[in-house]
Design a protein around this motif. Structure first.
Motif, PDB file in Angstrom:
ATOM      1  N   ILE A 131       7.600  31.553 -20.847  1.00 16.67           N
ATOM      2  CA  ILE A 131       7.793  30.122 -21.101  1.00 16.67           C
ATOM      3  C   ILE A 131       6.719  29.312 -20.368  1.00 16.67           C
ATOM      4  O   ILE A 131       6.119  28.378 -20.930  1.00 16.67           O
ATOM      5  CB  ILE A 131       9.199  29.678 -20.653  1.00 16.67           C
ATOM      6  N   ILE A 132       6.472  29.675 -19.113  1.00 12.79           N
ATOM      7  CA  ILE A 132       5.431  28.978 -18.346  1.00 12.79           C
ATOM      8  C   ILE A 132       4.067  29.148 -19.005  1.00 12.79           C
ATOM      9  O   ILE A 132       3.290  28.184 -19.129  1.00 12.79           O
ATOM     10  CB  ILE A 132       5.391  29.514 -16.904  1.00 12.79           C
ATOM     11  N   ALA A 133       3.770  30.365 -19.466  1.00  9.68           N
ATOM     12  CA  ALA A 133       2.485  30.611 -20.127  1.00  9.68           C
ATOM     13  C   ALA A 133       2.339  29.737 -21.367  1.00  9.68           C
ATOM     14  O   ALA A 133       1.258  29.188 -21.634  1.00  9.68           O
ATOM     15  CB  ALA A 133       2.366  32.084 -20.504  1.00  9.68           C
ATOM     16  N   THR A 134       3.420  29.571 -22.114  1.00 10.04           N
ATOM     17  CA  THR A 134       3.383  28.734 -23.314  1.00 10.04           C
ATOM     18  C   THR A 134       3.109  27.276 -22.951  1.00 10.04           C
ATOM     19  O   THR A 134       2.331  26.588 -23.620  1.00 10.04           O
ATOM     20  CB  THR A 134       4.711  28.842 -24.088  1.00 10.04           C
ATOM     21  N   LEU A 135       3.730  26.802 -21.883  1.00 11.20           N
ATOM     22  CA  LEU A 135       3.499  25.424 -21.445  1.00 11.20           C
ATOM     23  C   LEU A 135       2.061  25.230 -20.959  1.00 11.20           C
ATOM     24  O   LEU A 135       1.431  24.216 -21.264  1.00 11.20           O
ATOM     25  CB  LEU A 135       4.490  25.068 -20.334  1.00 11.20           C
ATOM     26  N   LEU A 136       1.555  26.202 -20.217  1.00 11.83           N
ATOM     27  CA  LEU A 136       0.169  26.088 -19.742  1.00 11.83           C
ATOM     28  C   LEU A 136      -0.800  26.083 -20.914  1.00 11.83           C
ATOM     29  O   LEU A 136      -1.767  25.303 -20.936  1.00 11.83           O
ATOM     30  CB  LEU A 136      -0.157  27.248 -18.800  1.00 11.83           C
ATOM     31  N   ASP A 137      -0.548  26.931 -21.907  1.00  9.73           N
ATOM     32  CA  ASP A 137      -1.391  26.932 -23.104  1.00  9.73           C
ATOM     33  C   ASP A 137      -1.312  25.600 -23.839  1.00  9.73           C
ATOM     34  O   ASP A 137      -2.256  25.204 -24.532  1.00  9.73           O
ATOM     35  CB  ASP A 137      -0.963  28.068 -24.056  1.00  9.73           C
ATOM     36  N   GLY A 138      -0.188  24.897 -23.675  1.00  9.56           N
ATOM     37  CA  GLY A 138      -0.008  23.603 -24.331  1.00  9.56           C
ATOM     38  C   GLY A 138      -0.600  22.445 -23.555  1.00  9.56           C
ATOM     39  O   GLY A 138      -0.429  21.284 -23.954  1.00  9.56           O
ATOM     40  N   GLY A 139      -1.263  22.746 -22.439  1.00  6.76           N
ATOM     41  CA  GLY A 139      -1.925  21.684 -21.687  1.00  6.76           C
ATOM     42  C   GLY A 139      -1.139  21.140 -20.513  1.00  6.76           C
ATOM     43  O   GLY A 139      -1.536  20.137 -19.905  1.00  6.76           O
ATOM     44  N   PHE A 140      -0.019  21.768 -20.155  1.00  4.16           N
ATOM     45  CA  PHE A 140       0.779  21.294 -19.024  1.00  4.16           C
ATOM     46  C   PHE A 140       0.276  21.902 -17.723  1.00  4.16           C
ATOM     47  O   PHE A 140      -0.281  23.000 -17.704  1.00  4.16           O
ATOM     48  CB  PHE A 140       2.251  21.665 -19.222  1.00  4.16           C
ATOM     49  N   ARG A 143       2.875  22.057 -12.117  1.00  2.00           N
ATOM     50  CA  ARG A 143       3.895  21.137 -11.605  1.00  2.00           C
ATOM     51  C   ARG A 143       4.869  20.725 -12.706  1.00  2.00           C
ATOM     52  O   ARG A 143       6.092  20.775 -12.522  1.00  2.00           O
ATOM     53  CB  ARG A 143       3.237  19.901 -10.998  1.00  2.00           C
ATOM     54  N   ILE A 144       4.342  20.338 -13.859  1.00  2.00           N
ATOM     55  CA  ILE A 144       5.226  19.932 -14.951  1.00  2.00           C
ATOM     56  C   ILE A 144       5.974  21.146 -15.519  1.00  2.00           C
ATOM     57  O   ILE A 144       7.150  21.052 -15.886  1.00  2.00           O
ATOM     58  CB  ILE A 144       4.439  19.219 -16.062  1.00  2.00           C
ATOM     59  N   ALA A 145       5.304  22.303 -15.565  1.00  2.00           N
ATOM     60  CA  ALA A 145       5.976  23.521 -16.046  1.00  2.00           C
ATOM     61  C   ALA A 145       7.158  23.862 -15.139  1.00  2.00           C
ATOM     62  O   ALA A 145       8.237  24.241 -15.618  1.00  2.00           O
ATOM     63  CB  ALA A 145       4.986  24.683 -16.095  1.00  2.00           C
ATOM     64  N   HIS A 146       6.961  23.704 -13.834  1.00  7.25           N
ATOM     65  CA  HIS A 146       8.049  23.955 -12.890  1.00  7.25           C
ATOM     66  C   HIS A 146       9.222  23.016 -13.146  1.00  7.25           C
ATOM     67  O   HIS A 146      10.387  23.430 -13.190  1.00  7.25           O
ATOM     68  CB  HIS A 146       7.510  23.764 -11.462  1.00  7.25           C
ATOM     69  N   ARG A 147       8.918  21.747 -13.330  1.00  7.28           N
ATOM     70  CA  ARG A 147       9.983  20.775 -13.600  1.00  7.28           C
ATOM     71  C   ARG A 147      10.657  21.039 -14.937  1.00  7.28           C
ATOM     72  O   ARG A 147      11.864  20.823 -15.104  1.00  7.28           O
ATOM     73  CB  ARG A 147       9.403  19.363 -13.548  1.00  7.28           C
ATOM     74  N   ALA A 148       9.874  21.517 -15.894  1.00 12.10           N
ATOM     75  CA  ALA A 148      10.437  21.847 -17.206  1.00 12.10           C
ATOM     76  C   ALA A 148      11.459  22.967 -17.099  1.00 12.10           C
ATOM     77  O   ALA A 148      12.515  22.923 -17.752  1.00 12.10           O
ATOM     78  CB  ALA A 148       9.321  22.246 -18.172  1.00 12.10           C
ATOM     79  N   LEU A 149      11.179  23.976 -16.270  1.00 19.98           N
ATOM     80  CA  LEU A 149      12.137  25.077 -16.108  1.00 19.98           C
ATOM     81  C   LEU A 149      13.456  24.570 -15.542  1.00 19.98           C
ATOM     82  O   LEU A 149      14.532  25.020 -15.959  1.00 19.98           O
ATOM     83  CB  LEU A 149      11.560  26.159 -15.189  1.00 19.98           C
ATOM     84  N   HIS A 150      13.371  23.640 -14.595  1.00 25.73           N
ATOM     85  CA  HIS A 150      14.606  23.057 -14.064  1.00 25.73           C
ATOM     86  C   HIS A 150      15.357  22.308 -15.164  1.00 25.73           C
ATOM     87  O   HIS A 150      16.595  22.379 -15.257  1.00 25.73           O
ATOM     88  CB  HIS A 150      14.284  22.101 -12.918  1.00 25.73           C
ATOM     89  N   ALA A 151      14.624  21.581 -15.983  1.00 27.14           N
ATOM     90  CA  ALA A 151      15.259  20.802 -17.051  1.00 27.14           C
ATOM     91  C   ALA A 151      15.868  21.709 -18.117  1.00 27.14           C
ATOM     92  O   ALA A 151      16.966  21.448 -18.619  1.00 27.14           O
ATOM     93  CB  ALA A 151      14.237  19.856 -17.677  1.00 27.14           C
ATOM     94  N   PHE A 152      15.170  22.786 -18.459  1.00 25.25           N
ATOM     95  CA  PHE A 152      15.679  23.693 -19.497  1.00 25.25           C
ATOM     96  C   PHE A 152      16.945  24.407 -19.030  1.00 25.25           C
ATOM     97  O   PHE A 152      17.893  24.548 -19.787  1.00 25.25           O
ATOM     98  CB  PHE A 152      14.628  24.746 -19.854  1.00 25.25           C
ATOM     99  N   GLY A 227      10.430  14.308 -23.819  1.00 22.18           N
ATOM    100  CA  GLY A 227      10.102  13.892 -22.471  1.00 22.18           C
ATOM    101  C   GLY A 227       8.914  14.644 -21.904  1.00 22.18           C
ATOM    102  O   GLY A 227       8.058  14.060 -21.216  1.00 22.18           O
ATOM    103  N   LEU A 228       8.828  15.941 -22.204  1.00 22.81           N
ATOM    104  CA  LEU A 228       7.694  16.729 -21.723  1.00 22.81           C
ATOM    105  C   LEU A 228       6.395  16.268 -22.379  1.00 22.81           C
ATOM    106  O   LEU A 228       5.335  16.231 -21.725  1.00 22.81           O
ATOM    107  CB  LEU A 228       7.935  18.214 -22.022  1.00 22.81           C
ATOM    108  N   GLU A 229       6.472  15.918 -23.628  1.00 22.33           N
ATOM    109  CA  GLU A 229       5.269  15.429 -24.316  1.00 22.33           C
ATOM    110  C   GLU A 229       4.757  14.167 -23.638  1.00 22.33           C
ATOM    111  O   GLU A 229       3.551  13.979 -23.438  1.00 22.33           O
ATOM    112  CB  GLU A 229       5.581  15.163 -25.790  1.00 22.33           C
ATOM    113  N   ARG A 230       5.682  13.281 -23.242  1.00 22.41           N
ATOM    114  CA  ARG A 230       5.271  12.051 -22.537  1.00 22.41           C
ATOM    115  C   ARG A 230       4.707  12.382 -21.157  1.00 22.41           C
ATOM    116  O   ARG A 230       3.739  11.771 -20.713  1.00 22.41           O
ATOM    117  CB  ARG A 230       6.452  11.096 -22.426  1.00 22.41           C
ATOM    118  N   ALA A 231       5.330  13.360 -20.468  1.00 26.23           N
ATOM    119  CA  ALA A 231       4.857  13.741 -19.137  1.00 26.23           C
ATOM    120  C   ALA A 231       3.462  14.359 -19.204  1.00 26.23           C
ATOM    121  O   ALA A 231       2.645  14.144 -18.294  1.00 26.23           O
ATOM    122  CB  ALA A 231       5.835  14.719 -18.498  1.00 26.23           C
TER     123      ALA A 231
END
Length: 233
Positions: A131-140, A143-152, A227-231
């Motif tokens: 999941i983190i790798a996917t977020l990083l590939d998406g430009g995150f 820090r935001i990937a970490h927060r995303a895991l908490h949100a998910f 929300g992640l897109e805005r972040a």
């Protein structure tokens, strides 16, 4: 021609995989409360002590069952990933989480089990790493990937944690008891009681608990992705 009448078919050797497959089938049919070492031994046709070689007691059995569910999620997600070449991060994560949910709906006892085990299956870490790798590939950023895991939270595994009443050992929320409790407190909790009455699930809506319908699951996913897109921006 030699007659085969009376020839007994060789019994399949007991293995950890075979025991866990039988345990999964048993719990799918009767719930977690039906699962004991003795009952499982009877299902696979061995003495109860034979199971201990592969699964060290009831706790080891439950840990193995949790691992089996996570392995099933990984297989479902891998199958989805094979069809998503070129899709953006949002489409990839959404389809992964929905694939995990299909596994949860197939095993409605699994959310309660995964939420209660003190040991996290090692495969879960590999899943979240993806999941983190996917977020990083998406430009995150990390820090935001970490927060995303908490949100998910558990949404990534295909279920939403119950807000007011945790699932029972059988994987189902005690809906009638919860509604009765709220009705008794209607005067003290007028808004909560009214919300429950207004938001009662449609019987046709696939659900894993009192507060976990398919509609709510997908609504929450899309809200988080927005929300992640805005972040990211």
């Amino acid at each position: 021609m030699e007659s085969r009448m009376g020839v007994r078919k060789p019994r399949e050797p007991l293995s950890r995989e075979r025991a866990l497959a039988a345990a999964t089938a048993l719990v799918d049919a009767e719930g977690l409360t039906a699962l004991t070492m003795r009952r499982l031994a009877a299902e696979v046709g061995v003495e109860a002590m034979s199971l201990y070689y592969h699964l060290p007691g009831k706790e080891g059995l439950l840990d193995g069952l949790a691992e089996a569910v996570v392995t099933e999620i990984l297989a479902a997600v891998a199958a989805v990933d094979a069809t998503l070449d070129g899709e953006d991060w949002r489409a990839r994560l959404r389809q992964r989480f929905l694939a995990a949910r299909v596994v949860m709906l197939r095993h409605p006892w699994a959310p309660a089990l995964l939420s209660s085990r003190p040991n996290i299956p090692a495969e879960v870490y590999a899943y979240y790493d993806g999941i983190i790798a996917t977020l990083l590939d998406g430009g995150f950023s990390y820090r935001i990937a970490h927060r995303a895991l908490h949100a998910f939270g558990s949404l990534a595994l295909g279920f939403a944690q119950e807000v007011f009443r945790p699932a029972s050992a059988g994987g189902q929320a005690d809906v009638e008891a919860a509604e009765a409790e709220l009705a008794a407190m209607a005067e003290q909790l007028p808004h909560l009681t009214a919300m429950v009455a207004a938001e009662a699930h449609d019987a046709a809506d696939p659900t894993l608990g009192w507060c976990d319908s398919q509609v709510e699951f997908e609504f929450t996913l899309d809200l988080l992705f927005d929300g992640l897109e805005r972040a990211r921006g």
